[in-house]
Design an enzyme around this catalytic site. Structure first.
Site, mmCIF file in Angstrom:
data_model
loop_
_atom_site.group_PDB
_atom_site.id
_atom_site.type_symbol
_atom_site.label_atom_id
_atom_site.label_comp_id
_atom_site.label_asym_id
_atom_site.label_seq_id
_atom_site.Cartn_x
_atom_site.Cartn_y
_atom_site.Cartn_z
ATOM 1 N N CYS A 484 0.819 -1.220 0.000
ATOM 2 C CA CYS A 484 0.000 0.000 0.000
ATOM 3 C C CYS A 484 0.852 1.269 0.000
ATOM 4 C CB CYS A 484 -0.981 0.002 1.167
ATOM 5 S SG CYS A 484 -0.251 -0.329 2.782
ATOM 6 N N ASP A 608 -7.723 5.276 -1.373
ATOM 7 C CA ASP A 608 -7.296 4.035 -0.712
ATOM 8 C C ASP A 608 -6.552 3.126 -1.685
ATOM 9 O OD1 ASP A 608 -7.031 1.741 0.804
ATOM 10 O OD2 ASP A 608 -9.032 1.915 1.692
ATOM 11 N N HIS A 610 -5.640 0.134 -1.173
ATOM 12 C CA HIS A 610 -5.917 -1.277 -0.894
ATOM 13 C C HIS A 610 -6.960 -1.873 -1.843
ATOM 14 C CE1 HIS A 610 -4.464 0.524 2.929
ATOM 15 N NE2 HIS A 610 -3.791 -0.613 3.018
#
Length: 657
Positions: A484, A608, A610
């Site tokens: 990440c 994000d 992820h």
């Protein structure tokens, strides 16, 4: 010098006053195609007389401005900003208009038309804002009577004013000039070069030259139009004696056509984005080869000039590309003769002035580029020397001078070649992805259109500029569970690349690891591993690959992050770069904050990394992978964990042009 009140002038440029603290002169740019006195843009005067810093050096200014501003726009006024005592405003305005008159006379000769020239005055002792400006106009080119402007109108939709009835005309011309000169007289080559340029200028109005006009990027548009020099009303002395001009019906029709013949019927000026996307464009090609019969029969002529000694050949290559602005009611013949040909001549003179001093000692690679800097409603043209790189000091200083003239900030690379607008005749929107670098087709700016944060009375501060969204499993690379921070770093690097601060490609995970090993932060075994990295490692990589420095904010708990909103808001408003938030085993990219300074209520715009799905914008937004996150939501759930520390990496915008 008497004055009367004059009805008003219009201001289209959003940043009229670029001299707000220091005294100096600004040129006011307008267009002969506007019916009322209108200021479209403004540029700073950089060359003043040594005897008077408020008196422009007209010769130096003209040489730079005429290559910078497209034909169809012209200097229509000047504004003097001063801090002198006991000076009558009418006297200063008169000096400003006199400077404009001198510059126009040097450019156009005797400016006999009844032009309205504008003189603006700002006394720094009595103010420094646009509302403190006073304007005067001179109605006739040779009149020194001033009329005071009683009304200044700032238009709300300046793009519409310029482009609803106007278009861009582009003409590109490649020249190869062979120069023969005696080896024992190197100075002779300068004369040969000057003569070659003069010959090209003369040939542009040759009765036999052909101009092909066509709509650009519109395959289903009207048929091209061909005009010849005979149809451009050349001076009588350029035609053979007793010439009789016979026109076909098609040629007669071509002479009567206006630029509107090529205008699109579908463009939407209400949502004007850029000259590239929205403006009508006409392409003009110059054909020097004879494509029309002589008005009188003529036999071919060959001239022989024997060399008196040893001679050399020098070939000078020029790439000329000019833009012009005109409105739909202008005849195509006038567009070519009054805009394109003078524009080509202007650029040839600029090229000649740059190349002549180093004609034999250094073969300069000069190339014109066109830009639309923020705040400008029309393109500007810059001639760059390509034999040295953009980071070399000569190029940097050239751009810095342009930023100063145009009133642009000195920490934005707005005039690098990568920022040049693309007005080429071929634009393929279905480019072959197989030949493009990885990342070229990633989603950009996914936060646009995101619903509001829900913060009542908050102030939103967002990232400035574009970026690409990097997340897990992209490029067929499985980094789920450990990559990440790498993906956040890739998004940050893409921002610097999109803003043209760097030409470095977005690094892969392995290249990021390699960089950390090379600077000694990691052991060689780190390369190819799945080890996490954090904010400190990201700062090392940004410094090594891009030369970008970073500020790091440490917080002991996620509960403290709302306390940093004021500082984060300042970062987005001044630096505008994406921020990496790392805490525990998770990393996010922060794109903005919404903060109520009174109540302390705040939200964070999170991108994000992820996410593991396909690059489907709707799926990403609806799934909350890009969206506003409150520190504590309506159900009492904390987005940032209280038992984890967090590091915030704030990349600093490089101070460069």
């Amino acid at each position: 010098m008497g004055t009367e009140n004059y009805a008003g002038i219009r201001i289209l440029c959003r940043n009229l006053l670029i001299l707000r603290k220091d005294s100096g002169v600004q040129w006011l740019i307008g267009s002969p195609f506007f019916s009322s006195p209108t200021v479209v843009s403004t540029v700073r005067c950089l060359h003043a007389l040594t005897s008077n810093p408020l008196a422009p050096d007209v010769a130096k200014e003209l040489d730079e401005i005429r290559s910078l501003i497209p034909r169809g726009f012209e200097v229509v006024g000047a504004m003097i900003v001063h801090d002198k005592n006991d000076v009558k405003v009418e006297k200063v305005a008169g000096d400003a208009i006199s400077a404009v008159r001198s510059l126009r006379k040097a450019h156009y000769g005797n400016d006999s038309e009844d032009k309205v020239l504008i003189g603006g005055v700002l006394d720094l002792k009595n103010g420094s804002s646009e509302r403190d400006l006073q304007f005067f106009i001179s109605r006739a080119a040779n009149s020194y009577k001033l009329d005071k402007v009683s009304s200044v109108v700032y238009e709300d939709q300046p793009e519409k004013e310029v482009w609803e009835k106007g278009c861009i005309v582009r003409c590109e011309l490649s020249l190869k000039l062979p120069l023969y000169y005696a080896t024992d007289n190197s100075k002779a080559v300068e004369g040969a070069y000057t003569q070659a340029i003069t010959a090209v200028e003369r040939n542009l109005r040759d009765p036999q030259v052909a101009y092909i006009l066509e709509a650009q990027n519109n395959s289903g548009g009207p048929e091209p139009v061909i005009l010849h020099g005979l149809e451009l009303d050349p001076p009588a002395e350029e035609l053979p004696e007793n010439a009789v001009i016979l026109e076909t019906a098609e040629e007669s029709l071509a002479r009567s056509l206006a630029c509107s013949y090529f205008f699109s019927e579908t463009r939407d000026i209400a949502s004007f984005n850029s000259v590239e996307q929205n403006a009508d464009k006409i392409l003009v090609s110059v054909m020097f080869n004879r494509s029309k019969s002589d008005v009188q029969p003529a036999a071919p002529v060959a001239e022989y000039f024997p060399a008196l000694g040893e001679a050399k050949l020098l070939v000078v290559n020029h790439k000329v590309e000019v833009l012009s602005y005109c409105t739909k009611d202008l005849l195509l013949t006038d567009m070519v003769s009054k805009l394109i040909i003078p524009g080509l001549v202007d650029q040839l003179h600029s090229l000649k002035n740059k190349i002549l001093p180093d004609l034999l000692t250094q073969q300069l690679q000069l190339r014109p580029y066109h830009f639309m800097p923020p705040g400008f409603l029309h393109p500007i043209t810059v001639i760059y020397e390509l034999s040295y790189g953009e980071t070399e000091m000569k190029q940097v200083e050239a751009r810095r001078s342009l930023h100063l003239r145009l009133g642009l900030p000195f920490d934005r690379p707005l005039l690098r070649i990568a920022n040049a607008i693309n007005l080429s005749s071929i634009k393929d929107s279905t480019r072959d992805k197989s030949n493009s670098k990885v990342g070229s087709y990633l989603l950009k700016d996914v936060h646009h259109g995101i619903p509001s944060s829900g913060v009542s009375g908050g102030h939103v501060s967002l990232i400035q500029g574009s970026y690409e969204y990097y997340h897990y499993l992209q490029d067929g690379f499985d980094d789920s569970g450990w990559g990440c921070a790498y993906r956040s770093l890739q998004t940050i690097v893409s921002w610097f690349k999109q803003q043209h601060y760097t030409s470095v490609d977005v690094p892969s995970h392995r290249e990021i690891q390699q960089s950390l090993v090379e600077i000694g932060d990691k052991d060689p075994s780190f390369i190819g591993s799945r080890e996490w990295i954090g904010a400190i490692e990201l700062s090392f990589v940004l410094d090594k690959l891009l030369g970008v420095s970073c500020k790091v904010i440490n917080v002991r708990s996620g509960s403290e992050l709302p306390e940093k909103c004021r500082e984060l808001a300042l970062h987005f408003e001044t630096q505008g770069t994406p921020v990496m938030i790392g805490g525990g085993v998770l990393a996010y990219t922060l794109l903005g904050v919404d903060y109520n300074d009174t109540s302390g209520d705040c939200a964070f715009l999170i991108l994000d990394p992820h996410y593991t799905g396909s690059d489907d914008l709707k799926k990403i937004v609806n799934g909350g992978w890009c969206g506003w996150k409150k520190a504590v939501d309506s159900k009492g759930k904390h987005f940032f964990l209280h038992d984890k520390f967090y590091n915030l990496l704030l990349p600093q915008r490089p101070n460069m042009v």
